[in-house]
Design an enzyme around this catalytic site. Structure first.
Site, PDB file in Angstrom:
ATOM      1  CG  ASP A 427      -1.983   1.059   1.177  1.00 26.23           C
ATOM      2  OD1 ASP A 427      -2.478   1.350   0.075  1.00 26.23           O
ATOM      3  OD2 ASP A 427      -2.319   1.611   2.239  1.00 26.23           O
ATOM      4  CD  GLU A 432       3.435  13.354   3.530  1.00 29.03           C
ATOM      5  OE1 GLU A 432       3.994  14.084   4.387  1.00 29.03           O
ATOM      6  OE2 GLU A 432       2.244  13.007   3.617  1.00 29.03           O
TER       7      GLU A 432
END
Length: 561
Positions: A427, A432
């Site tokens: 997943d 970031e």
């Protein structure tokens, strides 16, 4: 006559022996009673003699010893390690409990010492040169945040700021909400709570320094600090809570929703699985063992649903979802996109709930982050395939696309793919970075709740970035080789690292099949790298200056093991 006199003398001898035995038993009983009476008074220095307590609690004036111990085991081995020393007036029952806690800690220390050359495998791993490579000298702009100094105040030209700085004034929130402490933080780092020290320690190259003594304090802070507020975190597909502490620190809570031994149904799609609290904790430990240091510190904790969530929450949306189950357990389900319903509740037993608590990153207003779509993102469709699943030469396109066409971004993504493959996390759709550092920085490995779902089956598609690009950092590859050796072994060091988490007292955070799967998957990663080296020349990305290419006979040619 002779027989009669002989019987009388025998009885006399037996009577004398019986009397002596009785006297000896009475003396022994008096001695034991005196020992038991004095056993309740422990010397005030006894707690400091325990190896575990000396390595798990900070002691003023002994920073060198503290740093030496915390560089290997930055986790509280038990709640007793953070409790005050026993006083002479404590009752016997409490003293007995403390002694039992110390015995457990000593037992764990003995188990740890069965590793490499009389030391724990985890300590030996972190002592290895590959985990202590020289770092570039830090510049001012290599720190994410910094405390304003006198010179900064003069540069701004503000008289008020100069006066505040000169007076070493308080800074932080001035909220007078019930339950919060008065913020009394100055430019002196000793006044900063652990969460603030964690924020100030984030650099361009890593989220935290493994040798930083504050890591111990941060983990203990998350595991023991009083909770003053709990609200539901917005966004995301599953239930997450934002917990607040008296010193204004916050942590992200993920609750236990299924048994940690429950294996994901093979027929479920990767986006249909529950998130696991133990996966978040294990992911932090695995990331640290691999030497990445890119996952926020996470710790397990038992919370009281009633006292530490329902009774203190100021979130009406969350509060209205609480109820008591037919068997008397307190439950709630919150509001989210998926799995927030009475069919999928979070329940205590009847009030106690296992959770993971992860340290929050700095607020986005102070340290903005940029979200990047992963080039190997899955289609999240039951019928369609992503581009990388249909094109074997997909990486050629990625290599020509910024920011993957220069710098370390591509090998950063491959590091992340290796981490995900080892813990079977499918997943990973986004990652970031901190905006301040641009493209010259590390990737944040956030949101790992769907990891460690299956141990009986490996998912080869997770390694697509490595298979298609055939590129890997030299330091990452050498650490993987190191963890494949019997003297270290990934499963062993992971077991040792996880054993320091508070929830290990309830049950192992990772079952034996999951630990065995780590070794099996590590062997698969190394096999993929060998296959790449058989068909490509430029496989190793050199990030260790002056290091020569390893050979098959000796993959650590110039590093002593």
């Amino acid at each position: 006559m002779l027989r009669h006199s002989f019987g009388r003398s025998t009885r006399s001898i037996c009577l004398v022996l019986a009397c002596l035995s009785l006297v000896l038993h009475l003396l022994l009983a008096l001695f034991c009673l005196s020992v038991l009476q004095t056993a309740c008074v422990l010397p005030s220095s006894s707690s400091s003699s325990s190896p575990s307590s000396s390595s798990s609690s900070p002691v003023s004036g002994k920073e060198d010893q503290q740093q030496q111990s915390t560089s290997h085991s930055p986790f509280p081995s038990s709640p007793a390690s953070s409790s005050p020393k026993p006083s002479k007036n404590r009752d016997c029952h409490k003293v007995e409990n403390d002694v039992t806690e110390r015995e457990r800690e000593l037992t764990w220390a003995k188990k740890r010492d069965k590793g490499v050359k009389g030391h724990s495998k985890l300590e030996a791993l972190f002592d290895h040169p590959l985990y202590n490579l020289p770092r570039p000298e830090f510049q001012e702009d290599d720190w994410l945040l910094r405390v304003r100094t006198d010179d900064d105040a003069k540069d701004t030209g503000s008289e008020q700021e100069e006066e505040d700085t000169a007076n070493n004034s308080k800074w932080g929130s001035e909220s007078e909400e019930e339950g919060y402490d008065d913020a009394n933080w100055t430019t002196n780092v000793e006044t900063h709570p652990p969460w603030l020290r964690f924020h100030l320690g984030i650099s361009r190259w890593e989220l935290y320094n493994r040798k930083d003594p504050n890591l111990v304090q941060l983990i203990r802070y998350l595991a023991t600090q009083r909770i003053v507020n709990a609200v539901q975190k917005t966004g995301g597909t599953q239930l997450k809570l934002l917990m607040s502490f008296p010193s204004y620190g916050q942590a992200l809570l993920k609750p236990m929703k299924q048994s940690r031994d429950a294996e994901t149904d093979l027929n479920l799609f990767y986006f249909s699985d529950f998130e696991r609290h133990n996966a978040e904790i294990a992911a932090f430990h695995l990331d640290r063992v691999l030497g990445f240091n890119r996952i926020p510190p996470a710790v397990g904790r038992l919370v009281n649903i009633t006292k530490e969530i329902r009774d203190i929450t100021k979130d009406p949306r969350l509060l209205r979802t609480f109820y008591t189950s037919p068997v008397g357990n307190v439950c709630f389900y919150g509001q989210c996109e998926y799995y927030c319903s009475t069919e999928n509740p979070v329940c205590g037993r009847p009030h106690a709930l296992e959770v993971s608590l992860a340290a929050m990153l700095p607020d986005l207003t102070l340290a903005p982050r940029r979200s990047w779509r992963s080039p190997w993102r899955r289609a999240y469709s039951r019928t369609k395939l992503a581009a990388w699943e249909k094109d074997p030469a997909y990486c050629d396109t990625v290599k020509k696309t910024p920011p993957y066409n220069h710098g370390t971004r591509l090998v950063d993504v491959i590091d992340m793919a290796i981490l995900d493959f080892l813990m079977s996390n499918m997943d990973r759709h986004h990652y970031e970075t901190f905006e301040k550092f641009g493209n010259k920085t590390f990737l944040l490995h956030l949101d790992n709740g769907r990891a460690f779902g299956r141990h009986s089956r490996d998912e080869p598609s997770i390694l697509a970035p490595l298979r298609q690009c055939c590129r890997i950092r030299r330091s990452s590859l050498l650490r993987l080789h190191l963890l494949s050796l019997p003297s270290f072994r990934l499963s062993d060091v992971m077991r040792e690292s996880l054993a320091q988490d508070p929830l290990e007292r309830v049950a192992p955070l990772l079952s034996k099949p999951h630990l065995s799967a780590l070794d099996r998957r590590l062997a698969t990663v190394l096999q993929v790298v060998r296959s790449c080296q058989d068909h490509h020349e430029d496989v190793i990305y050199s990030d260790m200056e002056g290091y020569q290419r390893p050979t098959e006979d000796n993959p650590f040619k110039d590093i002593f093991i």
